[in-house]
Design a protein around this motif. Structure first.
Motif, PDB file in Angstrom:
ATOM      1  N   ALA A  96      -7.666 -37.617 -44.005  1.00 49.79           N
ATOM      2  CA  ALA A  96      -8.287 -37.019 -45.255  1.00 49.79           C
ATOM      3  C   ALA A  96      -7.544 -35.780 -45.732  1.00 49.79           C
ATOM      4  N   GLU A  97      -7.316 -35.659 -46.997  1.00 50.54           N
ATOM      5  CA  GLU A  97      -6.702 -34.592 -47.530  1.00 50.54           C
ATOM      6  C   GLU A  97      -7.481 -33.892 -48.636  1.00 50.54           C
ATOM      7  N   ASN A  98      -7.584 -32.480 -48.924  1.00 52.51           N
ATOM      8  CA  ASN A  98      -8.274 -31.915 -50.008  1.00 52.51           C
ATOM      9  C   ASN A  98      -7.576 -32.390 -51.395  1.00 52.51           C
ATOM     10  N   SER A  99      -7.965 -32.776 -52.449  1.00 49.79           N
ATOM     11  CA  SER A  99      -7.276 -33.152 -53.514  1.00 49.79           C
ATOM     12  C   SER A  99      -6.854 -31.959 -54.312  1.00 49.79           C
ATOM     13  N   ASN A 100      -7.629 -30.786 -54.116  1.00 54.67           N
ATOM     14  CA  ASN A 100      -7.516 -29.672 -54.917  1.00 54.67           C
ATOM     15  C   ASN A 100      -6.221 -28.901 -54.372  1.00 54.67           C
ATOM     16  N   ILE A 101      -5.674 -29.210 -53.364  1.00 61.96           N
ATOM     17  CA  ILE A 101      -4.494 -28.533 -52.677  1.00 61.96           C
ATOM     18  C   ILE A 101      -3.200 -29.306 -52.983  1.00 61.96           C
ATOM     19  N   PHE A 102      -2.353 -28.467 -53.685  1.00 63.26           N
ATOM     20  CA  PHE A 102      -1.112 -29.094 -54.034  1.00 63.26           C
ATOM     21  C   PHE A 102      -0.239 -28.688 -52.974  1.00 63.26           C
ATOM     22  N   SER A 103      -0.087 -29.177 -51.768  1.00 64.38           N
ATOM     23  CA  SER A 103       1.111 -28.634 -50.649  1.00 64.38           C
ATOM     24  C   SER A 103       2.336 -29.332 -51.025  1.00 64.38           C
ATOM     25  N   SER A 104       2.459 -30.390 -51.675  1.00 59.70           N
ATOM     26  CA  SER A 104       3.669 -30.861 -51.929  1.00 59.70           C
ATOM     27  C   SER A 104       3.903 -31.739 -53.274  1.00 59.70           C
ATOM     28  N   SER A 105       5.075 -32.435 -53.418  1.00 57.72           N
ATOM     29  CA  SER A 105       5.294 -33.315 -54.668  1.00 57.72           C
ATOM     30  C   SER A 105       4.289 -34.446 -54.522  1.00 57.72           C
ATOM     31  N   GLN A 106       3.902 -34.732 -53.335  1.00 59.20           N
ATOM     32  CA  GLN A 106       3.099 -36.047 -53.218  1.00 59.20           C
ATOM     33  C   GLN A 106       1.630 -35.495 -53.843  1.00 59.20           C
ATOM     34  N   GLY A 107       1.188 -34.355 -53.488  1.00 54.39           N
ATOM     35  CA  GLY A 107      -0.164 -33.723 -53.984  1.00 54.39           C
ATOM     36  C   GLY A 107      -0.052 -33.627 -55.581  1.00 54.39           C
ATOM     37  N   ILE A 108       0.952 -33.364 -56.151  1.00 55.53           N
ATOM     38  CA  ILE A 108       1.072 -33.263 -57.708  1.00 55.53           C
ATOM     39  C   ILE A 108       0.882 -34.726 -57.919  1.00 55.53           C
ATOM     40  N   GLN A 109       1.738 -35.564 -57.310  1.00 54.10           N
ATOM     41  CA  GLN A 109       1.541 -37.052 -57.989  1.00 54.10           C
ATOM     42  C   GLN A 109       0.004 -37.455 -57.826  1.00 54.10           C
ATOM     43  N   GLN A 110      -0.494 -37.127 -56.800  1.00 50.92           N
ATOM     44  CA  GLN A 110      -2.032 -37.553 -56.817  1.00 50.92           C
ATOM     45  C   GLN A 110      -2.794 -37.021 -57.960  1.00 50.92           C
ATOM     46  N   GLU A 111      -2.619 -35.809 -58.292  1.00 49.59           N
ATOM     47  CA  GLU A 111      -3.320 -35.072 -59.498  1.00 49.59           C
ATOM     48  C   GLU A 111      -3.029 -36.081 -60.698  1.00 49.59           C
ATOM     49  N   ARG A 112      -1.829 -36.294 -60.807  1.00 53.73           N
ATOM     50  CA  ARG A 112      -1.460 -36.796 -62.175  1.00 53.73           C
ATOM     51  C   ARG A 112      -1.960 -38.174 -62.078  1.00 53.73           C
ATOM     52  N   SER A 113      -2.222 -39.005 -61.087  1.00 50.66           N
ATOM     53  CA  SER A 113      -2.866 -40.161 -60.815  1.00 50.66           C
ATOM     54  C   SER A 113      -4.192 -40.051 -61.185  1.00 50.66           C
ATOM     55  N   ASP A 144     -12.492 -37.256 -51.481  1.00 45.89           N
ATOM     56  CA  ASP A 144     -11.883 -37.551 -50.217  1.00 45.89           C
ATOM     57  C   ASP A 144     -10.693 -38.593 -50.596  1.00 45.89           C
ATOM     58  N   ILE A 145      -9.511 -38.096 -50.312  1.00 45.08           N
ATOM     59  CA  ILE A 145      -8.131 -38.985 -50.549  1.00 45.08           C
ATOM     60  C   ILE A 145      -7.751 -39.159 -49.372  1.00 45.08           C
ATOM     61  N   ILE A 146      -7.578 -40.330 -48.801  1.00 47.81           N
ATOM     62  CA  ILE A 146      -6.764 -40.746 -47.665  1.00 47.81           C
ATOM     63  C   ILE A 146      -5.602 -40.860 -47.626  1.00 47.81           C
ATOM     64  N   PHE A 147      -4.571 -40.071 -46.858  1.00 48.36           N
ATOM     65  CA  PHE A 147      -3.184 -39.825 -46.934  1.00 48.36           C
ATOM     66  C   PHE A 147      -2.909 -41.156 -45.913  1.00 48.36           C
ATOM     67  N   LEU A 177      10.427 -44.239 -43.934  1.00 50.61           N
ATOM     68  CA  LEU A 177       9.223 -43.528 -43.953  1.00 50.61           C
ATOM     69  C   LEU A 177       8.489 -44.220 -44.984  1.00 50.61           C
ATOM     70  N   ARG A 178       7.388 -44.389 -45.086  1.00 53.08           N
ATOM     71  CA  ARG A 178       6.399 -44.890 -46.182  1.00 53.08           C
ATOM     72  C   ARG A 178       5.080 -44.145 -46.318  1.00 53.08           C
ATOM     73  N   ASN A 179       4.956 -43.497 -47.348  1.00 55.83           N
ATOM     74  CA  ASN A 179       3.619 -42.575 -47.516  1.00 55.83           C
ATOM     75  C   ASN A 179       3.152 -42.821 -48.780  1.00 55.83           C
ATOM     76  N   THR A 180       1.627 -42.973 -48.786  1.00 53.06           N
ATOM     77  CA  THR A 180       0.918 -43.235 -49.875  1.00 53.06           C
ATOM     78  C   THR A 180      -0.363 -42.758 -49.714  1.00 53.06           C
ATOM     79  N   PHE A 181      -1.410 -42.896 -50.694  1.00 55.27           N
ATOM     80  CA  PHE A 181      -2.735 -42.388 -50.317  1.00 55.27           C
ATOM     81  C   PHE A 181      -3.637 -43.279 -50.955  1.00 55.27           C
TER      82      PHE A 181
END
Length: 522
Positions: A96-113, A144-147, A177-181
């Protein structure tokens, strides 16, 4: 079976010790009647030396020690063999990751989604006449976003070390490498990451140079030479012991003959005294004295026989390779070798001793090993200063082939250069090791001086023994000749009634004692 190297050395030993052996004593009688019921086996000195070279257990033990040291040399040389390693693995991670923290480009993509999902939901709610959801409402639903990570990793490398201390490594990596949430609406394609490169670590102080890195190998080589000398010393000691025992057996056989002659002479005197007693010319006391001397000489004969048996048992220990319960053989010398006495030349003897004495050569090699240990200890007391350099080519694409092509084209190189420094504060262990190595080297030098003194004294002792025994032999022969004449005179005076039987017995005892001393000197 003897290997060629062992056979060559054994042949050289035989050439040294056997050419001067002649059958000078073929007329010597072997007194086999003293060992009734036991099988007697005649053995020459050459045969005894050959059996010792083939069967001596102590020499065989040290010969195995040479093989062990040879393997240790190979073991130390193997420290510079490169090592290949391969690592394969697969990993799966859900966290689980905090959705309010943009620690990477992946986080930004999550916010846009999440924002896209908000607009879609509000459009649908507007069509249904429902009020729109606020940003906080959506956040509460998606807090609660599951990475999710699904990775497959593989890597291989070749690492090694040079005699100068440089540690090198060639490496290659290939990862999928395959990463999603959770809630991600995109089509997720795996990334293929590759990397190839080289890393070099070169010590500049501690562990630098052959003195530090080749020390174990050099010491192992010296110890192998020492093991060879130990084995040769054991062989030569065995040959020396065989020769000494063989000559002791010759003395024992000859001394048995002297003992039998003494008994025969005393028995003859008993018979003569008995006749004189019957004729009234002698008292029973004289007869009893002669009989007592016969008993005494028989006791001496048993002592001589025991001396011979102990020496032939010692010879068995030197020439046989195992104990056999059903082996009642008694070895007796088959010849009396005539070994020429060398010309007495102290300078030549000393030169030969220092050139050929294995214990002296071992001491010199041990000092050489201690010198290697001292240089190593001094190097290990230095600070650790390493130059570290890495260069790699990297690739990232949607397939392994494209990723490797990208890496080999050098589009994304990576390199690093730096130094690592480690300084032991106080350096107590390093200075203590140097002191230990210095003390051990000093001991080795003192050991050389001690053996030099021993060699010189040994040479002088041998020369003195040769000269003394030459004089002993001449004197003993003269004493025997004088005692023979004294016995003849004593018998003549006994016939004339001028002396007693005791005087004859005393003269005969002196005669046979002088003959034993003559044999011992010879």
């Amino acid at each position: 079976m003897l290997n060629p190297r062992w056979r060559a050395f054994a042949s050289a030993v035989l050439l040294v010790f056997t050419p001067a052996v002649t059958r000078a004593g073929q007329g010597q009688e072997t007194r086999t009647h003293l060992f009734p019921g036991a099988p007697v086996e005649r053995i020459t000195l050459t045969q005894a030396i050959t059996m010792s070279l083939e069967n001596n257990l102590e020499a065989r033990f040290d010969r195995i020690g040479v093989r062990i040291q040879r393997s240790r040399v190979r073991f130390e040389a193997g420290a510079f063999d490169p090592t290949f390693s391969l690592n394969l693995g697969s990993e799966s991670t859900r966290r689980a990751e905090n959705s309010n923290i943009f620690s990477s480009s992946q986080g930004i993509q999550q916010e846009r989604s999440i924002l896209a999902q908000q607009e879609l939901n509000n459009t649908l709610r507007g069509q249904q006449g429902l009020p729109p959801l606020t940003r906080n409402d959506i956040r509460s639903e998606t807090s609660d976003i599951i990475f999710d990570q699904q990775n497959r990793r593989s890597s291989s490398n070749i690492i090694g070390r040079t005699p100068w201390g440089m540690r090198y490594g060639f490496f290659a990596e290939a990862n999928r490498l395959r990463n999603t949430f959770s809630g991600d609406q995109r089509e997720i394609l795996p990334d293929y990451q590759t990397s190839v490169g080289i890393q070099v670590v070169q010590p500049l102080l501690k562990d630098f140079g052959p003195a530090a890195n080749l020390a174990p190998l050099r010491i192992a080589r010296v110890e192998q030479k020492i093991a060879v000398l130990t084995w040769r010393q054991r062989v030569m000691t065995g040959v020396q012991s065989v020769m000494a025992t063989y000559y002791d057996m010759l003395f024992g056989i000859a001394d048995l003959k002297v003992g039998e002659d003494a008994i025969a002479a005393d028995t003859k005197l008993v018979q003569q005294n008995q006749r004189r007693l019957e004729l009234g010319f002698m008292s029973p006391f004289d007869v009893q004295q002669a009989r007592a001397q016969v008993s005494l000489d028989q006791e001496k004969l048993l002592t001589s026989k025991n001396f011979f048996m102990e020496r032939q048992f010692a010879l068995k220990r030197l020439v046989l390779d195992e104990f056999r319960r059903d082996d009642p053989r008694i070895f007796v010398p088959a010849e009396s070798p005539a070994l020429p006495v060398p010309k007495i030349d102290r300078s030549a003897f000393l030169a030969d001793a220092f050139a050929r004495r294995y214990d002296y050569q071992q001491a010199v090699l041990e000092a050489e090993a201690q010198d290697i240990r001292l240089r190593y200890a001094r190097n290990q007391a230095l600070p650790q200063l390493d130059l570290v350099a890495t260069y790699s080519l990297n690739g990232l694409s949607n397939s392994f082939g494209r990723s490797f092509d990208q890496a080999l084209q050098g589009q994304t190189p990576e390199w690093t250069v730096g130094v690592n420094l480690r300084v032991p504060l106080g350096n107590v262990q390093g200075r203590a090791n140097i002191d230990i190595a210095k003390a051990q080297k000093e001991q080795a030098i003192l050991r050389i001086k001690q053996i030099e003194l021993t060699v010189g004294v040994d040479v002088d002792t041998v020369i003195s023994r040769i000269e003394t025994n030459r004089q002993r032999l001449d004197t003993a022969r003269n004493t025997s000749a004088l005692n023979e004449e004294a016995v003849r005179i004593a018998y003549r005076r006994l016939e004339e009634g001028q002396i007693s039987s005791f005087d004859v017995i005393e003269q005969q005892r002196r005669l046979y004692d002088s003959r034993s001393r003559e044999l011992a000197a010879l």
